[in-house]
Write a protein that holds these residues in place. Structure first.
Motif, mmCIF file in Angstrom:
data_model
loop_
_atom_site.group_PDB
_atom_site.id
_atom_site.type_symbol
_atom_site.label_atom_id
_atom_site.label_comp_id
_atom_site.label_asym_id
_atom_site.label_seq_id
_atom_site.Cartn_x
_atom_site.Cartn_y
_atom_site.Cartn_z
ATOM 1 N N GLN A 75 -10.066 3.493 -7.384
ATOM 2 C CA GLN A 75 -9.190 2.749 -6.469
ATOM 3 C C GLN A 75 -7.968 3.581 -6.107
ATOM 4 O O GLN A 75 -7.602 3.684 -4.931
ATOM 5 N N PHE A 76 -7.344 4.192 -7.100
ATOM 6 C CA PHE A 76 -6.156 5.003 -6.839
ATOM 7 C C PHE A 76 -6.524 6.219 -5.990
ATOM 8 O O PHE A 76 -5.787 6.599 -5.080
ATOM 9 N N ARG A 77 -7.687 6.803 -6.245
ATOM 10 C CA ARG A 77 -8.133 7.946 -5.446
ATOM 11 C C ARG A 77 -8.303 7.548 -3.989
ATOM 12 O O ARG A 77 -7.911 8.268 -3.074
ATOM 13 N N GLU A 78 -8.890 6.378 -3.742
ATOM 14 C CA GLU A 78 -9.068 5.908 -2.366
ATOM 15 C C GLU A 78 -7.713 5.686 -1.694
ATOM 16 O O GLU A 78 -7.546 5.993 -0.519
ATOM 17 N N GLU A 79 -6.754 5.151 -2.437
ATOM 18 C CA GLU A 79 -5.413 4.952 -1.866
ATOM 19 C C GLU A 79 -4.771 6.291 -1.534
ATOM 20 O O GLU A 79 -4.144 6.441 -0.486
ATOM 21 N N LEU A 80 -4.928 7.276 -2.411
ATOM 22 C CA LEU A 80 -4.383 8.599 -2.133
ATOM 23 C C LEU A 80 -5.069 9.227 -0.927
ATOM 24 O O LEU A 80 -4.414 9.843 -0.087
ATOM 25 N N LYS A 81 -6.385 9.067 -0.819
ATOM 26 C CA LYS A 81 -7.100 9.611 0.337
ATOM 27 C C LYS A 81 -6.585 8.969 1.625
ATOM 28 O O LYS A 81 -6.433 9.652 2.640
ATOM 29 N N ALA A 82 -6.308 7.672 1.583
ATOM 30 C CA ALA A 82 -5.800 6.980 2.770
ATOM 31 C C ALA A 82 -4.438 7.527 3.178
ATOM 32 O O ALA A 82 -4.095 7.532 4.359
ATOM 33 N N MET A 83 -3.666 8.015 2.201
ATOM 34 C CA MET A 83 -2.349 8.571 2.510
ATOM 35 C C MET A 83 -2.444 9.887 3.277
ATOM 36 O O MET A 83 -1.503 10.277 3.957
ATOM 37 N N HIS B 207 0.842 -1.191 0.000
ATOM 38 C CA HIS B 207 0.000 0.000 0.000
ATOM 39 C C HIS B 207 0.877 1.240 0.000
ATOM 40 O O HIS B 207 2.033 1.211 0.413
ATOM 41 N N LEU B 208 0.303 2.330 -0.438
ATOM 42 C CA LEU B 208 1.038 3.585 -0.434
ATOM 43 C C LEU B 208 1.248 4.047 1.004
ATOM 44 O O LEU B 208 0.406 3.804 1.865
ATOM 45 N N PRO B 209 2.342 4.739 1.274
ATOM 46 C CA PRO B 209 2.609 5.200 2.643
ATOM 47 C C PRO B 209 1.731 6.390 3.011
ATOM 48 O O PRO B 209 1.127 7.022 2.141
ATOM 49 N N ILE B 210 1.679 6.710 4.300
ATOM 50 C CA ILE B 210 0.984 7.904 4.760
ATOM 51 C C ILE B 210 1.844 9.108 4.371
ATOM 52 O O ILE B 210 3.064 9.098 4.540
ATOM 53 N N ALA B 211 1.208 10.129 3.843
ATOM 54 C CA ALA B 211 1.939 11.295 3.341
ATOM 55 C C ALA B 211 2.470 12.153 4.474
ATOM 56 O O ALA B 211 1.835 12.294 5.515
ATOM 57 N N SER B 212 3.612 12.740 4.240
ATOM 58 C CA SER B 212 4.174 13.693 5.198
ATOM 59 C C SER B 212 3.364 14.987 5.103
ATOM 60 O O SER B 212 2.620 15.215 4.152
ATOM 61 N N GLU B 213 3.524 15.840 6.093
ATOM 62 C CA GLU B 213 2.817 17.121 6.081
ATOM 63 C C GLU B 213 3.176 17.927 4.837
ATOM 64 O O GLU B 213 2.327 18.614 4.271
ATOM 65 N N ALA B 214 4.424 17.834 4.385
ATOM 66 C CA ALA B 214 4.856 18.587 3.212
ATOM 67 C C ALA B 214 4.164 18.091 1.941
ATOM 68 O O ALA B 214 3.843 18.880 1.052
ATOM 69 N N LEU B 215 3.912 16.795 1.846
ATOM 70 C CA LEU B 215 3.291 16.223 0.651
ATOM 71 C C LEU B 215 1.768 16.249 0.685
ATOM 72 O O LEU B 215 1.124 16.152 -0.367
ATOM 73 N N PRO C 82 -0.705 18.490 0.955
ATOM 74 C CA PRO C 82 -1.482 19.366 0.063
ATOM 75 C C PRO C 82 -1.446 18.899 -1.403
ATOM 76 O O PRO C 82 -2.466 18.944 -2.091
ATOM 77 N N ALA C 83 -0.300 18.447 -1.870
ATOM 78 C CA ALA C 83 -0.192 17.977 -3.255
ATOM 79 C C ALA C 83 -1.041 16.728 -3.468
ATOM 80 O O ALA C 83 -1.691 16.579 -4.510
ATOM 81 N N ILE C 84 -1.054 15.844 -2.492
ATOM 82 C CA ILE C 84 -1.826 14.609 -2.624
ATOM 83 C C ILE C 84 -3.320 14.909 -2.556
ATOM 84 O O ILE C 84 -4.113 14.325 -3.304
ATOM 85 N N VAL C 85 -3.711 15.838 -1.704
ATOM 86 C CA VAL C 85 -5.118 16.244 -1.650
ATOM 87 C C VAL C 85 -5.533 16.816 -3.011
ATOM 88 O O VAL C 85 -6.615 16.518 -3.524
ATOM 89 N N ASP C 86 -4.660 17.611 -3.625
ATOM 90 C CA ASP C 86 -4.940 18.168 -4.949
ATOM 91 C C ASP C 86 -5.070 17.049 -5.992
ATOM 92 O O ASP C 86 -5.990 17.064 -6.811
#
Length: 135
Positions: A115-123, A58-66, A68-72
């Protein structure tokens, strides 16, 4: 945190994760886990969950720096998904020529986008300690 807020946080965590397990660690292993948790300002449980997620791909949890970009990116994928749904609906409604293969391809790609969107949201889910620290 008052008692009611603490109970609500426990219930929220229970609904989110569901299962509880008990694991034995050596003193060195536990010290390493605690050091990682302190460094990342998360719980030891969150460190273990992240390690498991990484191990199963699974994709990792995003850092605070990343974050905003992942939310976008998540929002952009939502828009793409909406467009795929509109294309399939236009075929189904007869507003454009129907092609069974194209419809199946659009549905398959739309499923991958979701599916990819859900993975990004989980990050982008903030760890409990970070959520509790928020004003």
């Amino acid at each position: 945190m008052d008692a009611d807020a603490q109970k609500a946080a426990v219930k929220s965590t229970s609904r989110r994760y569901g299962e509880v397990t008990h694991i034995r660690f050596s003193a060195d292993e536990l010290a390493s886990l605690k050091a990682i948790a302190e460094r990342d300002r998360v719980t030891v449980s969150e460190v273990v969950r992240r390690l498991v997620r990484a191990e199963v791909g699974h994709l990792p949890i995003a850092s605070e720096a990343l974050r905003p970009a992942i939310v976008d990116m998540t929002d952009q994928l939502r828009r793409v998904g909406v467009n795929f749904n509109q294309a399939v609906r236009a075929m189904t409604d007869g507003r454009v020529g129907h092609d069974q293969d194209l419809e199946q391809a659009l549905i398959a790609v739309g499923d991958l986008v979701r599916q990819f969107r859900e993975e990004l949201k989980a990050m982008t889910v903030a760890p409990r300690k970070a959520r509790e620290a928020m004003p």
